[in-house]
Design a protein around this motif. Sequence first.
Motif, PDB file in Angstrom:
ATOM      1  N   CYS A   1     -33.839  42.205 -14.073  1.00  0.00           N
ATOM      2  CA  CYS A   1     -32.773  42.955 -14.748  1.00  0.00           C
ATOM      3  C   CYS A   1     -32.529  42.362 -16.131  1.00  0.00           C
TER       4      CYS A   1
ATOM      5  N   CYS B   1     -28.598  40.979 -16.174  1.00  0.00           N
ATOM      6  CA  CYS B   1     -28.093  39.854 -15.382  1.00  0.00           C
ATOM      7  C   CYS B   1     -29.172  38.936 -14.822  1.00  0.00           C
TER       8      CYS B   1
ATOM      9  N   CYS C   1     -30.842  46.123 -12.440  1.00  0.00           N
ATOM     10  CA  CYS C   1     -30.491  46.121 -11.014  1.00  0.00           C
ATOM     11  C   CYS C   1     -29.518  47.274 -10.742  1.00  0.00           C
TER      12      CYS C   1
ATOM     13  N   CYS D   1     -26.120  46.851 -12.672  1.00  0.00           N
ATOM     14  CA  CYS D   1     -26.121  46.988 -14.138  1.00  0.00           C
ATOM     15  C   CYS D   1     -26.649  48.333 -14.618  1.00  0.00           C
TER      16      CYS D   1
HETATM   17 ZN    ZN Z   1     -28.305  43.330 -13.302  1.00  0.00          ZN
END
Ligand code: ZN
Length: 190
Positions: free
Chosen positions: A145, A148, A183, A186
């Motif tokens: 991701c 994050c 992800c 997000c």
């Molecule tokens: Zn993420």
Amino acid sequence: MYRPINHGYIEVVVGPMYSGKSEELIRRLKRAKIAKQNIIVFKPHIDDRYSKNDVVSHSGDSINAIAIEKASDIYDLIDDSIQVVGIDEVQFFDKDIIDIAVDLANKGIRVIAAGLDMDFKGEPFGPTPELLAVAEFVDKIQAICSVCGQPATRSQRLIDGQPAKYDDPIIQVGAVESYEARCRKCHVVK
Ligand code: ZN
Ligand code: ADP
């Protein structure tokens, strides 16, 4: 992973953008070549990101491929000597690709398909879901991701750097479109 020898079957590699689908497809095909198997690789004509005649991964690996307009073109390009058929960006093919993959596997060919399982909205993409259902072997792989750093399962579409809206047109004149791996948490669809 168990792989029958001299039997046809379907393998599918799915995940978001940057998850390494092309890399994995290329790796499997190169190993088949090392095993002296006759391989052929197809990709949809619309995807000429880097090269018209190759499957190219974001990390720079490549393998020769034939760009075709429609799934049934595969029948015009294979012959009895082919043992392994690779297909990249399978989500962009028409639904015929499912029956064709099944038919080739029934004839004893190893079919390896790679593609996006979801579109930028997080919805199942084109023929991929049905292909997953009829495949013997499925690998769902993750990217990282870009927000994050956790495993990314979705492709984030950005228009001029902002998350794309659900019904943003496919091609926006004058706008800069980009994609990144994200992800579930997000991933944003306005
Ligand atoms: Zn993420
Ligand atoms: P895919 O076919 O799934 O889009 P590729 O096989 O073309 O993926 O590229 C995978 C490569 O992309 C990785 O090995 C890595 O070098 C690079 N990469 C770039 N961004 C990311 C990311 N966010 N997560 C994982 N790999 C990434």
